[in-house]
Design a protein around this motif. Structure first.
Motif, PDB file in Angstrom:
ATOM      1  N   LEU A 170       1.905   3.586   7.016  1.00  0.00           N
ATOM      2  CA  LEU A 170       1.199   2.709   6.157  1.00  0.00           C
ATOM      3  C   LEU A 170       1.339   1.156   6.267  1.00  0.00           C
ATOM      4  CD1 LEU A 170       0.334   4.951   3.130  1.00  0.00           C
ATOM      5  CD2 LEU A 170      -1.376   4.080   4.517  1.00  0.00           C
ATOM      6  N   SER A 171       2.624   0.903   6.386  1.00  0.00           N
ATOM      7  CA  SER A 171       3.214  -0.319   6.592  1.00  0.00           C
ATOM      8  C   SER A 171       2.803  -1.094   7.772  1.00  0.00           C
ATOM      9  CB  SER A 171       4.639  -0.393   6.515  1.00  0.00           C
ATOM     10  OG  SER A 171       5.498  -1.473   6.658  1.00  0.00           O
ATOM     11  N   GLU A 172       2.487  -0.337   8.986  1.00  0.00           N
ATOM     12  CA  GLU A 172       2.153  -0.594  10.034  1.00  0.00           C
ATOM     13  C   GLU A 172       0.719  -1.119   9.780  1.00  0.00           C
ATOM     14  OE1 GLU A 172       2.679   1.551  13.358  1.00  0.00           O
ATOM     15  OE2 GLU A 172       4.932   1.762  13.320  1.00  0.00           O
ATOM     16  N   VAL A 173      -0.087  -0.440   9.184  1.00  0.00           N
ATOM     17  CA  VAL A 173      -1.780  -0.634   8.806  1.00  0.00           C
ATOM     18  C   VAL A 173      -1.579  -2.178   7.903  1.00  0.00           C
ATOM     19  CG1 VAL A 173      -3.656  -0.184   7.546  1.00  0.00           C
ATOM     20  CG2 VAL A 173      -2.206   1.617   8.736  1.00  0.00           C
ATOM     21  N   GLU A 174      -0.722  -2.306   7.219  1.00  0.00           N
ATOM     22  CA  GLU A 174      -0.907  -3.546   6.488  1.00  0.00           C
ATOM     23  C   GLU A 174       0.062  -4.837   7.150  1.00  0.00           C
ATOM     24  OE1 GLU A 174       0.764  -3.382   2.428  1.00  0.00           O
ATOM     25  OE2 GLU A 174       2.845  -2.738   3.041  1.00  0.00           O
ATOM     26  N   ARG A 175       1.073  -4.459   7.948  1.00  0.00           N
ATOM     27  CA  ARG A 175       1.604  -5.795   8.566  1.00  0.00           C
ATOM     28  C   ARG A 175       1.022  -5.913   9.871  1.00  0.00           C
ATOM     29  NH1 ARG A 175       6.613  -7.077   6.476  1.00  0.00           N
ATOM     30  NH2 ARG A 175       7.428  -6.025   4.629  1.00  0.00           N
ATOM     31  N   LYS A 176       0.753  -4.854  10.623  1.00  0.00           N
ATOM     32  CA  LYS A 176       0.215  -5.213  11.994  1.00  0.00           C
ATOM     33  C   LYS A 176      -1.261  -4.887  12.274  1.00  0.00           C
ATOM     34  CE  LYS A 176       4.861  -3.497  13.526  1.00  0.00           C
ATOM     35  NZ  LYS A 176       5.678  -2.681  14.643  1.00  0.00           N
ATOM     36  N   GLY A 177      -1.829  -4.514  11.312  1.00  0.00           N
ATOM     37  CA  GLY A 177      -3.308  -3.937  11.284  1.00  0.00           C
ATOM     38  C   GLY A 177      -3.520  -2.998  12.258  1.00  0.00           C
ATOM     39  N   THR A 178      -2.751  -1.990  12.470  1.00  0.00           N
ATOM     40  CA  THR A 178      -2.737  -0.910  13.162  1.00  0.00           C
ATOM     41  C   THR A 178      -3.851  -0.075  12.519  1.00  0.00           C
ATOM     42  OG1 THR A 178      -0.427  -0.902  13.770  1.00  0.00           O
ATOM     43  CG2 THR A 178      -1.673   1.300  14.196  1.00  0.00           C
ATOM     44  N   THR A 185      -0.258  -6.665  -9.959  1.00  0.00           N
ATOM     45  CA  THR A 185      -0.205  -5.289 -10.599  1.00  0.00           C
ATOM     46  C   THR A 185       0.910  -4.521  -9.664  1.00  0.00           C
ATOM     47  OG1 THR A 185      -1.697  -4.151  -9.076  1.00  0.00           O
ATOM     48  CG2 THR A 185      -2.613  -5.283 -11.047  1.00  0.00           C
ATOM     49  N   ILE A 186       1.619  -3.504 -10.229  1.00  0.00           N
ATOM     50  CA  ILE A 186       2.497  -2.410  -9.572  1.00  0.00           C
ATOM     51  C   ILE A 186       2.391  -1.264 -10.191  1.00  0.00           C
ATOM     52  CG2 ILE A 186       4.482  -3.325 -10.670  1.00  0.00           C
ATOM     53  CD1 ILE A 186       6.134  -2.515  -8.145  1.00  0.00           C
ATOM     54  N   PRO A 187       1.895  -0.252  -9.430  1.00  0.00           N
ATOM     55  CA  PRO A 187       1.896   1.111 -10.014  1.00  0.00           C
ATOM     56  C   PRO A 187       3.529   1.545 -10.274  1.00  0.00           C
ATOM     57  CG  PRO A 187       0.752   1.296  -7.895  1.00  0.00           C
ATOM     58  CD  PRO A 187       1.665  -0.061  -8.027  1.00  0.00           C
ATOM     59  N   CYS A 188       3.775   1.855 -11.551  1.00  0.00           N
ATOM     60  CA  CYS A 188       5.009   1.837 -12.150  1.00  0.00           C
ATOM     61  C   CYS A 188       5.359   3.385 -13.060  1.00  0.00           C
ATOM     62  CB  CYS A 188       5.314   0.930 -13.091  1.00  0.00           C
ATOM     63  SG  CYS A 188       4.403   0.615 -14.344  1.00  0.00           S
ATOM     64  N   PRO A 189       6.176   4.274 -12.459  1.00  0.00           N
ATOM     65  CA  PRO A 189       6.609   5.357 -13.144  1.00  0.00           C
ATOM     66  C   PRO A 189       7.565   4.464 -14.121  1.00  0.00           C
ATOM     67  CG  PRO A 189       7.684   5.010 -11.132  1.00  0.00           C
ATOM     68  CD  PRO A 189       6.721   4.258 -11.044  1.00  0.00           C
ATOM     69  N   ALA A 190       7.947   5.472 -15.278  1.00  0.00           N
ATOM     70  CA  ALA A 190       8.609   4.769 -16.218  1.00  0.00           C
ATOM     71  C   ALA A 190      10.027   4.307 -16.080  1.00  0.00           C
ATOM     72  CB  ALA A 190       8.764   6.203 -17.388  1.00  0.00           C
ATOM     73  N   VAL A 197       0.751  -1.241   0.057  1.00  0.00           N
ATOM     74  CA  VAL A 197      -0.056   0.037  -0.122  1.00  0.00           C
ATOM     75  C   VAL A 197       0.876   1.126   0.056  1.00  0.00           C
ATOM     76  CG1 VAL A 197      -1.815  -1.143   0.843  1.00  0.00           C
ATOM     77  CG2 VAL A 197      -0.216  -0.038   2.500  1.00  0.00           C
ATOM     78  N   GLY A 198       2.205   1.130   0.339  1.00  0.00           N
ATOM     79  CA  GLY A 198       3.045   2.215   0.318  1.00  0.00           C
ATOM     80  C   GLY A 198       3.180   2.692  -1.212  1.00  0.00           C
ATOM     81  N   SER A 199       3.439   1.580  -2.074  1.00  0.00           N
ATOM     82  CA  SER A 199       3.598   2.014  -3.535  1.00  0.00           C
ATOM     83  C   SER A 199       2.365   2.765  -3.980  1.00  0.00           C
ATOM     84  CB  SER A 199       3.983   0.784  -4.253  1.00  0.00           C
ATOM     85  OG  SER A 199       2.893  -0.053  -4.367  1.00  0.00           O
ATOM     86  N   LEU A 200       1.107   2.098  -3.678  1.00  0.00           N
ATOM     87  CA  LEU A 200      -0.043   2.887  -4.008  1.00  0.00           C
ATOM     88  C   LEU A 200      -0.372   4.035  -3.629  1.00  0.00           C
ATOM     89  CD1 LEU A 200      -3.103   2.788  -5.017  1.00  0.00           C
ATOM     90  CD2 LEU A 200      -3.771   1.448  -2.880  1.00  0.00           C
ATOM     91  N   TYR A 201       0.165   4.509  -2.223  1.00  0.00           N
ATOM     92  CA  TYR A 201      -0.013   5.782  -1.637  1.00  0.00           C
ATOM     93  C   TYR A 201       0.830   6.837  -2.544  1.00  0.00           C
ATOM     94  CZ  TYR A 201       0.975   9.751   1.204  1.00  0.00           C
ATOM     95  OH  TYR A 201       1.121  11.389   1.417  1.00  0.00           O
ATOM     96  N   TRP A 239      -3.982   8.511   1.512  1.00  0.00           N
ATOM     97  CA  TRP A 239      -4.260   7.701   2.753  1.00  0.00           C
ATOM     98  C   TRP A 239      -5.269   6.853   2.986  1.00  0.00           C
ATOM     99  CZ3 TRP A 239      -0.640   6.979   6.755  1.00  0.00           C
ATOM    100  CH2 TRP A 239      -1.249   6.380   7.900  1.00  0.00           C
ATOM    101  N   ASP A 240      -6.627   7.294   2.876  1.00  0.00           N
ATOM    102  CA  ASP A 240      -7.715   6.586   3.177  1.00  0.00           C
ATOM    103  C   ASP A 240      -7.801   5.423   1.916  1.00  0.00           C
ATOM    104  OD1 ASP A 240      -8.290   8.144   4.964  1.00  0.00           O
ATOM    105  OD2 ASP A 240      -9.920   9.373   4.074  1.00  0.00           O
ATOM    106  N   THR A 241      -7.461   5.645   0.787  1.00  0.00           N
ATOM    107  CA  THR A 241      -7.581   4.594  -0.336  1.00  0.00           C
ATOM    108  C   THR A 241      -6.299   3.591  -0.073  1.00  0.00           C
ATOM    109  OG1 THR A 241      -8.133   6.409  -2.049  1.00  0.00           O
ATOM    110  CG2 THR A 241      -7.199   4.208  -2.687  1.00  0.00           C
ATOM    111  N   SER A 242      -5.353   3.812   0.473  1.00  0.00           N
ATOM    112  CA  SER A 242      -4.074   2.966   0.855  1.00  0.00           C
ATOM    113  C   SER A 242      -4.571   2.100   1.990  1.00  0.00           C
ATOM    114  CB  SER A 242      -2.838   3.591   0.982  1.00  0.00           C
ATOM    115  OG  SER A 242      -2.641   4.353   0.090  1.00  0.00           O
TER     116      SER A 242
END
Length: 434
Positions: free
Chosen positions: A408-416, A279-284, A212-216, A246-249
């Motif tokens: 955001l990593s804490e949200v996805e990894r720890k459920g914070t 999928t991965i959001p990718c700049p050039a 979700v960090g890459s999404l943000y 933030w909310d979308t991530s």
């Protein structure tokens, strides 16, 4: 590249570098203490970078050395831009161990022009001002101080798209046509909805996106104002664009769509070949990175479509010369050549790093990439570059970005919870900014 890229070029340039971001543990120390010249008037130029600028991969160093037999180029690189920048700050403060050429990620360039102009060479002294018309105005002006010093030449910019695995999409029963997908995920809500469909029938051990960090990071790259406004005021807490990203991530994390892989780590690198995300959001600038990690086996399995939510930019970098560099004039001749339209076009063809040179942009307009299923990368990223907003860059853009993506990593990894994680991010920003 660079990104960071969570904000690099990205790290890589981002971003990105970001384009990354970045872009993992250091591949090289960046120490130029072994830069003594060989006999016979030969000069060794040390180039210290982060992520993947693509110069070596595109054969530019070899070409330059053939054109200039008395020059030897040695490159050191650190894949994680945050590690690179920390090391560079230490060496700038001490005045030693600096390379002749140092890469600077776009998220750091305001720090260079506003706080460290005494540490970097004014390239105008070597005639850089004559190059102004060859670069996009936003790229040029970002590296120019208020009193007219030119502190870097632009390598690339980071127009954004969405890279995806067609083989994994097929296994999950999703369409693979890039035009159809662009319509289905025209909005970020549409992207998350398609992700939920993927999750229902996804191959084993495969998530919708890497983190979700890459999404943000990619979403915030679609905004003109992010963390600072044009006056230099820090506005991230009250900026609705930051809240939306933030909310979308957080929603993606709570829906279980993420592979929970922090970008630029060894685990993330291995995931490209393993099919750990679809999928991965990718700049050039990330195209070359994908190829390097997924390898030959990934050719034809990847494709590229237009980004949800409109155009944006993540990353892009500069080449600068420290005031303490040993061979400033030779270093300038090198960076002027590396950032010329012909060389920027070659890097794009090889690595995907999108040019900041207006002449190079015209040259690569019709480019396609067989690795990414023949995707018209010149058109996709060219359109994104034209439509991307000119972003307001602040002194501590990259630092703010890093604290938010850490939370955001804490949200996805720890459920914070979202609220608790946001407070962590704010505290982190306060600590970094002092």
């Amino acid at each position: 590249m660079p990104i960071a890229r969570a904000a690099k070029r990205a790290t890589v340039r981002l971003g990105a570098v970001v384009l990354a971001g970045a872009l993992l543990a250091a591949c090289g120390s960046g120490d130029s203490s072994d830069s003594s010249d060989s006999a016979g008037g030969k000069v060794t130029l040390n180039v210290d970078l982060f992520g993947s600028f693509g110069f070596k991969e595109a054969g530019l160093y070899e070409e330059y050395q053939k054109l200039n037999p008395d020059i030897t180029i040695k490159q050191s690189d650190t894949q994680d831009e945050a590690d690179y920048w920390k090391s560079l700050q230490t060496r700038l403060a001490g005045g030693g161990g600096l390379a002749d050429v140092q890469g600077v990620e776009v998220g750091r360039i305001a720090s260079v022009t506003q706080q460290q102009s005494d540490k970097f060479q004014d390239l105008k002294e070597f005639g850089a001002d004559k190059l102004k018309g060859e670069f996009a105005e936003a790229k040029w002006s970002a590296a120019t101080t208020e009193d007219g010093k030119i502190l870097g030449l632009g390598t690339d910019v980071g127009p954004e798209a969405m890279c995806y695995r067609t083989d994994l999409f097929k296994q999950a029963g999703l369409p693979t046509d890039r035009e159809e997908l662009a319509k289905k995920w025209a909005t970020w809500d549409g992207y998350l909805e398609l992700g939920k469909q993927y999750k229902e029938k996804a191959p084993a051990k495969s998530a919708w996106l890497d983190s979700v960090g890459s999404l943000y990071g990619i979403m915030i790259g679609q905004e003109k104002e992010r963390y600072y406004d044009a006056s230099g005021e820090l506005i991230y807490e009250k900026n609705p664009a930051v809240k939306e990203a933030w909310d979308t991530s957080v929603a993606a994390a709570e829906a279980g769509l993420s592979a929970k892989l922090d970008q630029w780590t060894p685990q993330w690198n291995q995931a490209f070949a393993a099919g750990s995300f679809a999928t991965i959001p990718c700049p050039a600038w990330m195209l070359g990175y994908v190829k390097g990690q997924a390898g030959d086996a990934g050719k034809g399995k990847w494709d590229i479509a237009k980004l949800p939510g409109g155009a944006g930019n993540w990353g892009g970098s500069y080449l600068s010369i420290p005031r303490a560099a040993k061979h400033k004039e030779e270093a300038y001749q090198l960076i002027e050549w590396l950032t010329a339209p012909e060389q920027q076009a070659k890097v794009f063809q090889k690595q995907g790093n999108f040019p900041s040179s207006t002449g190079a942009i015209e040259t690569i307009a019709g480019a396609k990439d067989d690795y990414f299923s023949g995707a018209p990368i010149g058109q996709i990223f060219g359109d994104a570059a034209k439509e991307s907003p000119v972003q307001v860059l602040g002194v501590h853009d990259q630092n703010v970005m890093q604290q938010i993506t850490n939370a955001l990593s804490e949200v996805e990894r720890k459920g914070t919870s979202s609220d608790k994680a946001w407070q962590t991010a704010k505290k982190g920003v306060d600590n970094v900014l002092g």
